[in-house]
Design an enzyme around this catalytic site. Structure first.
Site, PDB file in Angstrom:
ATOM      1  N   GLY A  23       0.842  -1.198   0.000  1.00 14.24           N
ATOM      2  CA  GLY A  23       0.000   0.000   0.000  1.00 14.24           C
ATOM      3  C   GLY A  23       0.877   1.249   0.000  1.00 14.24           C
ATOM      4  O   GLY A  23       2.106   1.166   0.117  1.00 14.24           O
ATOM      5  N   GLN A  24       0.231   2.411  -0.131  1.00 12.69           N
ATOM      6  CA  GLN A  24       1.054   3.630  -0.243  1.00 12.69           C
ATOM      7  C   GLN A  24       1.825   3.926   1.048  1.00 12.69           C
ATOM      8  O   GLN A  24       3.002   4.276   1.004  1.00 12.69           O
ATOM      9  CB  GLN A  24       0.232   4.829  -0.712  1.00 12.69           C
ATOM     10  CG  GLN A  24      -1.008   5.126   0.085  1.00 12.69           C
ATOM     11  CD  GLN A  24      -1.692   6.420  -0.370  1.00 12.69           C
ATOM     12  OE1 GLN A  24      -1.134   7.198  -1.140  1.00 12.69           O
ATOM     13  NE2 GLN A  24      -2.898   6.658   0.103  1.00 12.69           N
ATOM     14  N   LEU A  25       1.198   3.731   2.197  1.00 10.90           N
ATOM     15  CA  LEU A  25       1.940   3.942   3.450  1.00 10.90           C
ATOM     16  C   LEU A  25       2.937   2.808   3.678  1.00 10.90           C
ATOM     17  O   LEU A  25       4.062   3.054   4.122  1.00 10.90           O
ATOM     18  CB  LEU A  25       0.960   4.046   4.634  1.00 10.90           C
ATOM     19  CG  LEU A  25       1.615   4.206   5.998  1.00 10.90           C
ATOM     20  CD1 LEU A  25       2.469   5.480   6.067  1.00 10.90           C
ATOM     21  CD2 LEU A  25       0.567   4.219   7.118  1.00 10.90           C
ATOM     22  N   ASP A  47      -2.817 -12.323   4.491  1.00 12.87           N
ATOM     23  CA  ASP A  47      -4.168 -11.760   4.536  1.00 12.87           C
ATOM     24  C   ASP A  47      -4.500 -11.640   6.020  1.00 12.87           C
ATOM     25  O   ASP A  47      -4.665 -12.656   6.712  1.00 12.87           O
ATOM     26  CB  ASP A  47      -5.141 -12.711   3.812  1.00 12.87           C
ATOM     27  CG  ASP A  47      -6.579 -12.212   3.866  1.00 12.87           C
ATOM     28  OD1 ASP A  47      -6.898 -11.375   4.757  1.00 12.87           O
ATOM     29  OD2 ASP A  47      -7.384 -12.664   3.043  1.00 12.87           O
ATOM     30  N   ALA A  67      -5.102  -2.393   5.605  1.00 12.37           N
ATOM     31  CA  ALA A  67      -6.442  -1.943   5.986  1.00 12.37           C
ATOM     32  C   ALA A  67      -7.372  -1.997   4.785  1.00 12.37           C
ATOM     33  O   ALA A  67      -6.925  -1.971   3.632  1.00 12.37           O
ATOM     34  CB  ALA A  67      -6.387  -0.504   6.504  1.00 12.37           C
ATOM     35  N   THR A 104      -7.624   7.099  11.524  1.00 17.51           N
ATOM     36  CA  THR A 104      -8.066   8.109  10.562  1.00 17.51           C
ATOM     37  C   THR A 104      -8.800   9.274  11.225  1.00 17.51           C
ATOM     38  O   THR A 104      -9.396   9.118  12.298  1.00 17.51           O
ATOM     39  CB  THR A 104      -9.005   7.424   9.535  1.00 17.51           C
ATOM     40  OG1 THR A 104      -9.645   8.409   8.733  1.00 17.51           O
ATOM     41  CG2 THR A 104     -10.097   6.612  10.226  1.00 17.51           C
ATOM     42  N   ASP A 105      -8.805  10.395  10.513  1.00 25.65           N
ATOM     43  CA  ASP A 105      -9.618  11.550  10.930  1.00 25.65           C
ATOM     44  C   ASP A 105     -11.118  11.230  10.816  1.00 25.65           C
ATOM     45  O   ASP A 105     -11.945  11.924  11.405  1.00 25.65           O
ATOM     46  CB  ASP A 105      -9.270  12.780  10.082  1.00 25.65           C
ATOM     47  CG  ASP A 105      -9.348  12.524   8.584  1.00 25.65           C
ATOM     48  OD1 ASP A 105      -9.111  11.366   8.154  1.00 25.65           O
ATOM     49  OD2 ASP A 105      -9.644  13.461   7.818  1.00 25.65           O
ATOM     50  N   TYR A 128     -16.760   2.848   7.434  1.00 25.85           N
ATOM     51  CA  TYR A 128     -15.286   2.826   7.455  1.00 25.85           C
ATOM     52  C   TYR A 128     -14.770   3.415   8.771  1.00 25.85           C
ATOM     53  O   TYR A 128     -13.932   2.810   9.451  1.00 25.85           O
ATOM     54  CB  TYR A 128     -14.741   3.616   6.266  1.00 25.85           C
ATOM     55  CG  TYR A 128     -13.264   3.889   6.335  1.00 25.85           C
ATOM     56  CD1 TYR A 128     -12.331   2.891   6.069  1.00 25.85           C
ATOM     57  CD2 TYR A 128     -12.785   5.161   6.674  1.00 25.85           C
ATOM     58  CE1 TYR A 128     -10.967   3.153   6.133  1.00 25.85           C
ATOM     59  CE2 TYR A 128     -11.425   5.424   6.728  1.00 25.85           C
ATOM     60  CZ  TYR A 128     -10.522   4.415   6.467  1.00 25.85           C
ATOM     61  OH  TYR A 128      -9.177   4.680   6.532  1.00 25.85           O
ATOM     62  N   LYS A 132     -12.554   1.566  11.707  1.00 24.86           N
ATOM     63  CA  LYS A 132     -11.227   2.044  12.105  1.00 24.86           C
ATOM     64  C   LYS A 132     -11.201   2.353  13.603  1.00 24.86           C
ATOM     65  O   LYS A 132     -10.209   2.105  14.275  1.00 24.86           O
ATOM     66  CB  LYS A 132     -10.826   3.280  11.292  1.00 24.86           C
ATOM     67  CG  LYS A 132     -10.573   3.017   9.815  1.00 24.86           C
ATOM     68  CD  LYS A 132      -9.444   2.040   9.548  1.00 24.86           C
ATOM     69  CE  LYS A 132      -8.093   2.558   9.975  1.00 24.86           C
ATOM     70  NZ  LYS A 132      -6.998   1.604   9.624  1.00 24.86           N
TER      71      LYS A 132
HETATM   72  N1  NAP Z   1      -5.701   6.761   2.547  1.00 28.91           N
HETATM   73  C1  NAP Z   1      -6.055   7.704   3.408  1.00 28.91           C
HETATM   74  O1  NAP Z   1      -6.451   8.806   3.039  1.00 28.91           O
HETATM   75  C2  NAP Z   1      -5.949   7.437   4.888  1.00 28.91           C
HETATM   76  C3  NAP Z   1      -6.260   8.468   5.794  1.00 28.91           C
HETATM   77  C4  NAP Z   1      -6.118   8.237   7.149  1.00 28.91           C
HETATM   78  C5  NAP Z   1      -5.703   6.999   7.591  1.00 28.91           C
HETATM   79  N2  NAP Z   1      -5.441   6.003   6.693  1.00 28.91           N
HETATM   80  C6  NAP Z   1      -5.005   4.699   7.210  1.00 28.91           C
HETATM   81  O2  NAP Z   1      -3.633   4.544   6.900  1.00 28.91           O
HETATM   82  C7  NAP Z   1      -3.345   3.172   6.669  1.00 28.91           C
HETATM   83  C8  NAP Z   1      -2.649   2.995   5.337  1.00 28.91           C
HETATM   84  O3  NAP Z   1      -3.514   3.431   4.303  1.00 28.91           O
HETATM   85  P1  NAP Z   1      -3.035   3.573   2.804  1.00 28.91           P
HETATM   86  O4  NAP Z   1      -3.483   4.889   2.333  1.00 28.91           O
HETATM   87  O5  NAP Z   1      -1.608   3.170   2.668  1.00 28.91           O
HETATM   88  O6  NAP Z   1      -3.969   2.468   2.126  1.00 28.91           O
HETATM   89  P2  NAP Z   1      -3.731   1.578   0.838  1.00 28.91           P
HETATM   90  O7  NAP Z   1      -2.790   2.219  -0.106  1.00 28.91           O
HETATM   91  O8  NAP Z   1      -5.095   1.187   0.388  1.00 28.91           O
HETATM   92  O9  NAP Z   1      -2.996   0.314   1.444  1.00 28.91           O
HETATM   93  C9  NAP Z   1      -3.656  -0.625   2.245  1.00 28.91           C
HETATM   94  C10 NAP Z   1      -3.021  -1.956   1.952  1.00 28.91           C
HETATM   95  O10 NAP Z   1      -3.692  -2.940   2.744  1.00 28.91           O
HETATM   96  C11 NAP Z   1      -3.840  -4.083   1.947  1.00 28.91           C
HETATM   97  N3  NAP Z   1      -4.919  -4.933   2.398  1.00 28.91           N
HETATM   98  C12 NAP Z   1      -6.268  -4.796   2.217  1.00 28.91           C
HETATM   99  N4  NAP Z   1      -6.920  -5.839   2.769  1.00 28.91           N
HETATM  100  C13 NAP Z   1      -5.959  -6.636   3.315  1.00 28.91           C
HETATM  101  C14 NAP Z   1      -5.999  -7.865   4.006  1.00 28.91           C
HETATM  102  N5  NAP Z   1      -7.142  -8.509   4.257  1.00 28.91           N
HETATM  103  N6  NAP Z   1      -4.816  -8.420   4.411  1.00 28.91           N
HETATM  104  C15 NAP Z   1      -3.635  -7.808   4.140  1.00 28.91           C
HETATM  105  N7  NAP Z   1      -3.542  -6.658   3.482  1.00 28.91           N
HETATM  106  C16 NAP Z   1      -4.686  -6.068   3.086  1.00 28.91           C
HETATM  107  C17 NAP Z   1      -4.121  -3.567   0.559  1.00 28.91           C
HETATM  108  O11 NAP Z   1      -3.817  -4.560  -0.396  1.00 28.91           O
HETATM  109  P3  NAP Z   1      -4.752  -4.750  -1.705  1.00 28.91           P
HETATM  110  O12 NAP Z   1      -4.787  -3.426  -2.360  1.00 28.91           O
HETATM  111  O13 NAP Z   1      -4.023  -5.809  -2.462  1.00 28.91           O
HETATM  112  O14 NAP Z   1      -6.075  -5.194  -1.172  1.00 28.91           O
HETATM  113  C18 NAP Z   1      -3.178  -2.375   0.478  1.00 28.91           C
HETATM  114  O15 NAP Z   1      -1.906  -2.753  -0.031  1.00 28.91           O
HETATM  115  C19 NAP Z   1      -4.688   2.451   6.798  1.00 28.91           C
HETATM  116  O16 NAP Z   1      -4.808   1.961   8.098  1.00 28.91           O
HETATM  117  C20 NAP Z   1      -5.702   3.529   6.572  1.00 28.91           C
HETATM  118  O17 NAP Z   1      -6.929   3.248   7.200  1.00 28.91           O
HETATM  119  C21 NAP Z   1      -5.538   6.201   5.366  1.00 28.91           C
END
Ligand code: NAP
Length: 275
Positions: A23-25, A47, A67, A104-105, A128, A132
């Protein structure tokens, strides 16, 4: 509530497990902790809705970036979202080692209209946000709960990469102007995580300095990228997404969390990485 970890950033004695590593983070965390002994597990490797795999040498710190992040999709499948965000976090906590959980916010409803601090009571508006928030509980009392907002980075689908695509194709892009937060660059959040694990566990707000609406952010993206596209400011009601978002969700720290640069600096770094 404090951990006895002598070497949290992996300069020799720690093994750092990153979940959701593709994922991006997850990718940004791999870069920030690259000098340590990192085990990076993507979705296909673990998973998190399933119990943790066996480790020959167990990790000493877990950065739990896996996530369900599809905010609107969670409205249609709240149980699927909970399986990942709550059940998956419980599984990560079962490893029994210090854990960083990213929240998250969207745990807030936005009614406050001034920055949310760590002690403000959460009240999520969406499925969502609820998963969270329950995930925060599942992370356990020994976890660092890191709340951030509007993550973007050079990889994956996020607001910046989407706006760059639309801005190249269209003269005008409609963007909501009634949700204000602090879009946060994943590289800055990953660096702040490194500093945070030197501090006590608990809830911490780690988001970019400054704030803006999504429309203002889109304008900044077009400006910094030199795209001529215009932003048409619309309301959330006009956009008609299935999940409700807080109209105001700027996060600030009241307990001296590591400070992040301004969102515009994050945007510039992200655009530089994108070339
Ligand atoms: N994005 C935002 O704006 C935001 C804001 C605040 C907080 N956050 C939090 O920050 C964290 C990182 O978010 P991010 O933006 O990096 O999200 P992201 O790019 O969607 O990355 C999440 C990763 O989790 C993986 N994933 C999903 N279901 C899974 C499972 N069952 N088992 C293992 N891996 C799984 C996804 O893989 P697949 O794509 O292959 O399913 C993806 O690589 C999360 O906790 C998110 O809630 C995000």
């Amino acid at each position: 509530m404090e951990h006895e970890i002598t070497d949290p950033v992996g300069t020799g004695r720690s093994r750092i497990l990153i979940t959701g590593a593709a994922g991006q983070l997850g990718r940004a965390l791999q870069e920030s902790f690259a000098d340590g002994d990192v085990i990076a597990l993507a979705h296909a490797d673990w998973d998190v809705t399933l119990p943790p795999p066996p480790f020959a040498e167990p990790p000493s710190l877990v950065l739990h970036a896996a996530a369900w992040t599809d905010v609107d999709g969670a409205e249609d499948d709240p149980q699927g979202a909970a399986a990942v965000n709550v059940g998956g976090t419980r599984h990560a906590a079962e490893l029994g080692v210090p854990l960083v959980y990213y929240s998250t916010d969207y745990v807030f409803d936005g009614a406050k209209r001034e920055p949310y601090v760590e002690t403000d009571p959460p009240h999520p508006l969406s499925a969502y946000g609820r998963t969270k928030l329950h995930g925060e509980g599942a992370a356990g009392e020994q976890a660092w709960i890191v709340r951030s907002s509007g993550l973007f980075g050079p990889t994956g689908k996020n607001f910046v990469t989407t706006m760059l695509r639309l801005g190249r194709d269209r003269e005008e892009v409609a963007v909501v102007d009634d949700q204000r937060s602090a879009p946060t660059y994943v590289g800055h959040l990953a660096a702040a995580t490194r500093a945070l694990v030197e501090r006590p566990s608990g809830v911490w707000h780690l988001a970019a300095a400054g704030d803006c609406t999504w429309a203002e952010f889109a304008e900044a993206i077009f400006e910094e990228a030199g795209l001529p596209a215009r932003v048409r400011r619309i309301s959330s009601a006009e956009l008609g997404r299935s999940a409700a978002r807080p109209p105001y969700s700027v996060l600030r720290t009241e307990k001296g969390a590591p400070e992040l640069p301004h969102w515009r600096d994050g945007l510039r770094e992200c655009l530089q990485r994108l070339g």
